[in-house]
Enzyme design. Structure first.
Site, PDB file in Angstrom:
ATOM      1  N   ASN A  55      -9.787   1.541   8.611  1.00 36.58           N
ATOM      2  CA  ASN A  55      -9.201   1.473   9.819  1.00 36.58           C
ATOM      3  C   ASN A  55      -9.886   2.171  11.352  1.00 36.58           C
ATOM      4  O   ASN A  55     -10.199   1.534  12.356  1.00 36.58           O
ATOM      5  CB  ASN A  55      -7.900   1.564  10.151  1.00 36.58           C
ATOM      6  CG  ASN A  55      -6.511   0.966  11.462  1.00 36.58           C
ATOM      7  OD1 ASN A  55      -5.773   1.006  10.746  1.00 36.58           O
ATOM      8  ND2 ASN A  55      -7.424   0.610  12.456  1.00 36.58           N
ATOM      9  N   SER A  56      -9.823   3.632  11.244  1.00 37.92           N
ATOM     10  CA  SER A  56     -10.321   3.775  12.339  1.00 37.92           C
ATOM     11  C   SER A  56     -11.703   3.861  12.811  1.00 37.92           C
ATOM     12  O   SER A  56     -12.215   3.924  13.788  1.00 37.92           O
ATOM     13  CB  SER A  56      -9.816   5.831  11.857  1.00 37.92           C
ATOM     14  OG  SER A  56      -8.941   6.288  12.146  1.00 37.92           O
ATOM     15  N   GLY A  85      -8.145   9.324   9.152  1.00 38.39           N
ATOM     16  CA  GLY A  85      -8.500   9.838  10.520  1.00 38.39           C
ATOM     17  C   GLY A  85     -10.040  10.416  10.796  1.00 38.39           C
ATOM     18  O   GLY A  85     -10.003  10.713  12.218  1.00 38.39           O
ATOM     19  N   ALA A 109      -9.835   5.408   3.351  1.00 39.31           N
ATOM     20  CA  ALA A 109      -9.844   6.581   4.650  1.00 39.31           C
ATOM     21  C   ALA A 109     -10.667   7.471   4.226  1.00 39.31           C
ATOM     22  O   ALA A 109     -11.065   7.661   3.186  1.00 39.31           O
ATOM     23  CB  ALA A 109      -8.153   7.747   4.093  1.00 39.31           C
ATOM     24  N   GLY A 110     -11.247   7.570   5.379  1.00 40.87           N
ATOM     25  CA  GLY A 110     -11.958   8.739   5.172  1.00 40.87           C
ATOM     26  C   GLY A 110     -13.764   8.267   5.828  1.00 40.87           C
ATOM     27  O   GLY A 110     -14.944   8.627   6.130  1.00 40.87           O
ATOM     28  N   LYS A 162       0.155  -0.851   0.225  1.00 38.42           N
ATOM     29  CA  LYS A 162      -0.246  -0.386   0.020  1.00 38.42           C
ATOM     30  C   LYS A 162       0.795   1.005  -0.120  1.00 38.42           C
ATOM     31  O   LYS A 162       1.240   1.494   1.443  1.00 38.42           O
ATOM     32  CB  LYS A 162      -0.796  -0.142   1.432  1.00 38.42           C
ATOM     33  CG  LYS A 162      -1.812   1.109   1.112  1.00 38.42           C
ATOM     34  CD  LYS A 162      -2.342   0.922   2.655  1.00 38.42           C
ATOM     35  CE  LYS A 162      -2.667   2.644   2.950  1.00 38.42           C
ATOM     36  NZ  LYS A 162      -3.267   2.510   4.325  1.00 38.42           N
TER      37      LYS A 162
END
Lengths: 66, 266
Positions: B212-213, B163, B190-191, B102
């Protein structure tokens, strides 16, 4: 010689030091990868890669990532 | 179309789940493990950082990840130049024994926006070195074209900054990339903040989600991981099923024939 290991300066009382010898001396684990002066050093080259005074060594291992 | 057997071919592997999940920010290793399992994800992202001297061979995190027996996707998080990213990718290939990367090259510290120029530079080198590059990128159509021209078969545009949990800031941009590159695997990376964001991305025709977050920072990460598992399935099925046409006027769903006289209007 003085070399930087993961950002910390360390003094060695020798003029000849290979990556292999340094990893053994400092007890780094097996699941690591090494960069010398920001250039990747393959595991198979540890024995033949010499470290010189002023060199910067980065020794990385797996951590959490996103 | 048999939607019950919707295998996902990503690079040189086949998956049942279209969710890729990160391994960071969980309250504990146990919750990380349970969350990854609950998500149904078969791809987990990991990173490399400096090891302290004298740590020996113990790395409980890495042992735990290996026991999950799923595909490892190392990242180059924290790199700010192409050279840093190339070196980190090569180190990751040796440690994680995979040529998947990645590729992440940060260009701005405020919103962690990827640097498109450094990304292209690093991608070109790494593909020549035999990597399968999955680039984390902005939702820029021209950048997508450049990366595709270099040989990327997967692109990972952001939904919003890493994040931030703001969901899809520019659905139009994502939609255009989807339309222009029907042959590529597209992943929103992301996001993503909540399962409905993931559904929205999948309904745009995206092939997968990397997050992830949204799970790790949820009040109940394991439960949220399961919510995302179903969200991706729902979003994918919805995309494949094809939504109804929107209409400006209402249209009754209950038959009007046989309506009793007291419901009739003049």
């Amino acid at each position: 010689m003085i070399i930087s290991i993961n950002g910390e300066l360390k003094k060695f009382e020798t003029d000849t030091l290979t990556v292999q010898k340094l990893l053994e001396t400092m007890q780094f684990g097996k699941g690591i990868a090494v960069a010398l002066n920001e250039t990747f050093i393959m595991r198979t080259k540890y024995n033949e890669t010499n470290i010189n005074d002023g060199d910067r060594l980065d020794i990385l291992s797996p951590v959490q990532g996103g | 179309m048999n939607n019950r057997n919707d295998k996902w071919i990503l690079e040189d592997k086949e998956f049942d789940s279209r969710l890729m999940i990160g391994s960071a920010l969980y309250p504990s290793p146990k919750i990380m493990e349970e969350s990854i399992k609950a998500s149904g994800s078969q791809i987990v992202t990991v990173a490399l950082r400096r090891q302290s001297a004298g740590e020996g061979g113990d790395n409980p995190f890495w042992e735990l990840i290996k026991e999950l027996n799923i595909t490892i996707l190392p990242n180059t998080a924290g790199c700010h130049t192409a050279k840093e990213a190339i070196t980190t990718a090569m180190m990751a290939r040796e440690v994680f024994e995979t040529n998947w990367i990645k590729l992440e090259v940060i260009g701005n510290q405020y919103n962690l926006q990827p640097d498109p120029f450094a990304l292209v530079e690093a991608t070109e080198v790494l593909i020549k070195e035999g990597f399968r590059v999955l680039p984390y990128m902005t939702d820029d159509l021209v950048l997508a074209q450049r990366l595709a021209d270099l040989g990327c078969s997967t692109l990972m545009p952001w939904g919003s900054p890493i994040g931030s949990g703001r969901g899809l800031m520019n659905p139009y941009n994502l939609k255009v990339i989807r339309k222009q590159f029907p042959e590529l695997q597209l992943i929103v990376d992301a996001g993503i903040g909540k399962p409905s964001d993931a559904i929205e991305a999948m309904e745009l025709g995206f092939d997968g989600i990397l997050l992830n977050s949204a799970v790790a920072l949820a009040q109940e990460p394991v439960m949220m991981a399961e919510a995302f598992k179903y969200a991706l399935r729902a979003g994918r099925l919805s995309y494949q099923a094809g939504r109804m046409q929107e209409r400006d006027m209402a249209s009754p769903s209950t038959p009007t024939v046989g309506t009793p006289f007291w419901h009739q209007f003049n």
